[in-house]
Design a protein around this motif. Sequence first.
Motif, PDB file in Angstrom:
ATOM      1  N   PRO A   1       0.648  -1.471  -0.105  1.00 14.71           N
ATOM      2  CA  PRO A   1      -0.005   0.070   0.025  1.00 14.71           C
ATOM      3  C   PRO A   1       0.942   1.340   0.011  1.00 14.71           C
ATOM      4  CG  PRO A   1      -0.037  -1.005   2.205  1.00 14.71           C
ATOM      5  CD  PRO A   1       0.579  -2.037   1.317  1.00 14.71           C
ATOM      6  N   ASN A   2       1.945   1.046   0.608  1.00 11.13           N
ATOM      7  CA  ASN A   2       3.109   2.426   0.520  1.00 11.13           C
ATOM      8  C   ASN A   2       3.906   2.438  -0.813  1.00 11.13           C
ATOM      9  OD1 ASN A   2       1.778   3.423   2.714  1.00 11.13           O
ATOM     10  ND2 ASN A   2       2.713   1.977   3.965  1.00 11.13           N
ATOM     11  N   THR A   3       3.799   1.817  -1.888  1.00 16.40           N
ATOM     12  CA  THR A   3       4.561   1.977  -2.918  1.00 16.40           C
ATOM     13  C   THR A   3       4.032   3.101  -3.843  1.00 16.40           C
ATOM     14  OG1 THR A   3       4.683  -0.451  -2.918  1.00 16.40           O
ATOM     15  CG2 THR A   3       5.208   0.615  -5.160  1.00 16.40           C
ATOM     16  N   TYR A   4       5.017   3.854  -4.605  1.00 14.46           N
ATOM     17  CA  TYR A   4       4.555   5.152  -5.077  1.00 14.46           C
ATOM     18  C   TYR A   4       5.407   4.808  -6.359  1.00 14.46           C
ATOM     19  CZ  TYR A   4       2.698   6.569  -0.456  1.00 14.46           C
ATOM     20  OH  TYR A   4       2.077   6.640   0.785  1.00 14.46           O
ATOM     21  N   TYR A   5       4.737   5.475  -7.545  1.00  8.33           N
ATOM     22  CA  TYR A   5       5.087   5.219  -8.918  1.00  8.33           C
ATOM     23  C   TYR A   5       5.298   6.895  -9.521  1.00  8.33           C
ATOM     24  CZ  TYR A   5       4.900   3.612 -13.978  1.00  8.33           C
ATOM     25  OH  TYR A   5       5.051   3.445 -15.191  1.00  8.33           O
ATOM     26  N   PHE A   6       6.510   7.065  -9.775  1.00  6.92           N
ATOM     27  CA  PHE A   6       6.994   8.372 -10.082  1.00  6.92           C
ATOM     28  C   PHE A   6       7.738   8.425 -11.250  1.00  6.92           C
ATOM     29  CE2 PHE A   6       7.534   9.411  -5.128  1.00  6.92           C
ATOM     30  CZ  PHE A   6       6.207   9.836  -5.070  1.00  6.92           C
ATOM     31  N   LEU A   7       7.670   9.332 -12.220  1.00  7.50           N
ATOM     32  CA  LEU A   7       8.406   9.444 -13.487  1.00  7.50           C
ATOM     33  C   LEU A   7       8.997  10.833 -13.640  1.00  7.50           C
ATOM     34  CD1 LEU A   7       9.181   7.989 -16.219  1.00  7.50           C
ATOM     35  CD2 LEU A   7       6.917   8.885 -16.948  1.00  7.50           C
ATOM     36  N   ALA A   8      10.246  10.794 -14.019  1.00  7.52           N
ATOM     37  CA  ALA A   8      11.176  12.021 -13.835  1.00  7.52           C
ATOM     38  C   ALA A   8      11.239  12.498 -15.303  1.00  7.52           C
ATOM     39  CB  ALA A   8      12.379  11.685 -13.441  1.00  7.52           C
ATOM     40  N   GLY A   9      10.211  12.590 -15.975  1.00  4.78           N
ATOM     41  CA  GLY A   9      10.014  13.155 -17.251  1.00  4.78           C
ATOM     42  C   GLY A   9      10.625  12.621 -18.534  1.00  4.78           C
ATOM     43  N   ASP A  10      10.562  13.406 -19.724  1.00  3.52           N
ATOM     44  CA  ASP A  10      10.961  12.973 -21.055  1.00  3.52           C
ATOM     45  C   ASP A  10      10.323  11.639 -21.495  1.00  3.52           C
ATOM     46  OD1 ASP A  10      12.535  14.997 -21.515  1.00  3.52           O
ATOM     47  OD2 ASP A  10      14.504  13.804 -21.252  1.00  3.52           O
ATOM     48  N   PHE A  11       8.837  11.645 -21.416  1.00  2.00           N
ATOM     49  CA  PHE A  11       8.137  10.385 -21.860  1.00  2.00           C
ATOM     50  C   PHE A  11       7.265  10.786 -23.022  1.00  2.00           C
ATOM     51  CE2 PHE A  11       5.984  12.508 -18.497  1.00  2.00           C
ATOM     52  CZ  PHE A  11       4.493  12.525 -19.031  1.00  2.00           C
ATOM     53  N   LEU A  12       6.937  11.874 -23.312  1.00  2.00           N
ATOM     54  CA  LEU A  12       5.768  12.136 -24.419  1.00  2.00           C
ATOM     55  C   LEU A  12       6.714  12.298 -25.780  1.00  2.00           C
ATOM     56  CD1 LEU A  12       3.569  14.847 -23.184  1.00  2.00           C
ATOM     57  CD2 LEU A  12       3.129  12.610 -23.403  1.00  2.00           C
ATOM     58  N   ASN A  13       7.961  12.645 -25.598  1.00  2.00           N
ATOM     59  CA  ASN A  13       8.846  12.742 -27.009  1.00  2.00           C
ATOM     60  C   ASN A  13      10.247  12.637 -26.631  1.00  2.00           C
ATOM     61  OD1 ASN A  13       8.429  13.760 -29.837  1.00  2.00           O
ATOM     62  ND2 ASN A  13      10.138  15.045 -29.260  1.00  2.00           N
ATOM     63  N   PRO A  14      11.113  12.167 -27.449  1.00  2.29           N
ATOM     64  CA  PRO A  14      10.870  11.769 -28.804  1.00  2.29           C
ATOM     65  C   PRO A  14      10.451  10.089 -28.706  1.00  2.29           C
ATOM     66  CG  PRO A  14      13.337  11.876 -28.353  1.00  2.29           C
ATOM     67  CD  PRO A  14      12.565  12.102 -27.122  1.00  2.29           C
ATOM     68  N   SER A  15       9.802   9.770 -29.665  1.00  4.87           N
ATOM     69  CA  SER A  15       9.166   8.633 -29.923  1.00  4.87           C
ATOM     70  C   SER A  15       9.020   8.373 -31.551  1.00  4.87           C
ATOM     71  CB  SER A  15       8.193   8.168 -29.132  1.00  4.87           C
ATOM     72  OG  SER A  15       7.491   7.077 -29.363  1.00  4.87           O
ATOM     73  N   LEU A  16       9.453   7.094 -31.984  1.00  2.00           N
ATOM     74  CA  LEU A  16       8.858   6.878 -33.306  1.00  2.00           C
ATOM     75  C   LEU A  16       7.299   6.563 -33.237  1.00  2.00           C
ATOM     76  CD1 LEU A  16       9.764   5.942 -36.207  1.00  2.00           C
ATOM     77  CD2 LEU A  16      10.078   3.569 -35.512  1.00  2.00           C
ATOM     78  N   LEU A  17       7.006   5.779 -32.367  1.00  2.00           N
ATOM     79  CA  LEU A  17       5.594   5.587 -32.278  1.00  2.00           C
ATOM     80  C   LEU A  17       4.718   7.166 -31.979  1.00  2.00           C
ATOM     81  CD1 LEU A  17       4.888   2.999 -29.445  1.00  2.00           C
ATOM     82  CD2 LEU A  17       4.369   2.766 -32.274  1.00  2.00           C
ATOM     83  N   GLY A  18       5.350   8.118 -31.738  1.00  2.00           N
ATOM     84  CA  GLY A  18       4.566   9.353 -31.683  1.00  2.00           C
ATOM     85  C   GLY A  18       4.471  10.028 -32.793  1.00  2.00           C
ATOM     86  N   THR A  19       5.222   9.423 -34.002  1.00  2.00           N
ATOM     87  CA  THR A  19       5.126  10.262 -35.178  1.00  2.00           C
ATOM     88  C   THR A  19       3.890   9.510 -36.214  1.00  2.00           C
ATOM     89  OG1 THR A  19       6.640   8.827 -36.478  1.00  2.00           O
ATOM     90  CG2 THR A  19       7.544  10.736 -35.400  1.00  2.00           C
ATOM     91  N   ILE A  20       3.376   8.413 -35.640  1.00  2.00           N
ATOM     92  CA  ILE A  20       2.622   7.660 -36.363  1.00  2.00           C
ATOM     93  C   ILE A  20       1.180   8.553 -36.395  1.00  2.00           C
ATOM     94  CG2 ILE A  20       1.106   5.553 -36.288  1.00  2.00           C
ATOM     95  CD1 ILE A  20       3.305   4.286 -35.339  1.00  2.00           C
ATOM     96  N   LYS A  21       0.445   8.405 -37.258  1.00  2.00           N
ATOM     97  CA  LYS A  21      -0.729   9.206 -37.471  1.00  2.00           C
ATOM     98  C   LYS A  21      -2.074   8.402 -37.149  1.00  2.00           C
ATOM     99  CE  LYS A  21       0.354  13.011 -40.222  1.00  2.00           C
ATOM    100  NZ  LYS A  21       0.185  13.879 -41.603  1.00  2.00           N
ATOM    101  N   VAL A  22      -2.948   8.763 -36.251  1.00  2.00           N
ATOM    102  CA  VAL A  22      -4.112   7.948 -36.129  1.00  2.00           C
ATOM    103  C   VAL A  22      -5.301   9.100 -36.487  1.00  2.00           C
ATOM    104  CG1 VAL A  22      -5.758   6.744 -34.403  1.00  2.00           C
ATOM    105  CG2 VAL A  22      -3.276   6.437 -34.457  1.00  2.00           C
ATOM    106  N   ASP A  23      -6.318   8.693 -37.371  1.00  2.00           N
ATOM    107  CA  ASP A  23      -7.381   9.782 -37.695  1.00  2.00           C
ATOM    108  C   ASP A  23      -6.722  11.068 -38.448  1.00  2.00           C
ATOM    109  OD1 ASP A  23      -9.281   7.805 -36.988  1.00  2.00           O
ATOM    110  OD2 ASP A  23      -9.445   8.739 -34.845  1.00  2.00           O
ATOM    111  N   GLY A  24      -5.646  10.903 -38.901  1.00  2.00           N
ATOM    112  CA  GLY A  24      -5.024  11.923 -39.562  1.00  2.00           C
ATOM    113  C   GLY A  24      -4.388  12.884 -38.689  1.00  2.00           C
ATOM    114  N   GLU A  25      -3.861  12.427 -37.531  1.00  2.00           N
ATOM    115  CA  GLU A  25      -3.357  13.196 -36.588  1.00  2.00           C
ATOM    116  C   GLU A  25      -2.163  12.491 -35.748  1.00  2.00           C
ATOM    117  OE1 GLU A  25      -4.257  15.740 -32.229  1.00  2.00           O
ATOM    118  OE2 GLU A  25      -5.683  15.675 -33.972  1.00  2.00           O
TER     119      GLU A  25
END
Length: 199
Positions: free
Chosen positions: A1-25
């Motif tokens: 119950p006292n386990t915490y999940y933190f992330l120190a940034g740089d996850f939205l970009n860069p990524s090859l998957l992030g360049t894929i278009k879905v519904d034109g975006e």
Amino acid sequence: PNTYYFLAGDFLNPSLLGTIKVDGERLEGKQMVEVLNASDLDLVTFGNHEFDLKEKDLLKRLNESNFKWTTANALHVTESGKHPFRMENENRSDSASDYEIFTATHSTGESIKFGVFSVVLPSNPKDYVFYGDIYDEAERAYYDASKVSDFVIGLTHVAIEEDKEIAKRIPNLPLIMGGHEHNNMLHKVGKTVIAKADA
């Protein structure tokens, strides 16, 4: 119950998957927000690569997120001035905070409160982002959080030398969980342990 999940940034970009278009975006990190929403993330900070995104795309990702964001030194520049970045969706209406407070509870019922603050280095200047001084804002957020908690830790996205300087300036800081270099590191400055993950 006292386990915490933190992330120190740089996850939205860069990524090859992030360049894929879905519904034109282009996805532009949408896939990461969906994964992190599903994995019950507690807290994230901005990395400099979050600001690779155009303002409209970053705001979409913030609005899609169900987890908390923190940064003491990065503000959203709008026509009405500088404000914390906001998250708006059907489940929430709040802003990125200077720090967050968590409560850990023992099975005996005893509890302890701890604060988590963050700063991000200004390595990716954008017109829609204002960066305050990382050292001044780290100290301010630390001392503000320490007034309402038993101890405070850092969740930073700065260079290792900057983490070391933060540790020198805040000698009672027990832990800095850092991002930016994407290399596994473990350092100690005074009483402060600085830990950085591989990726």
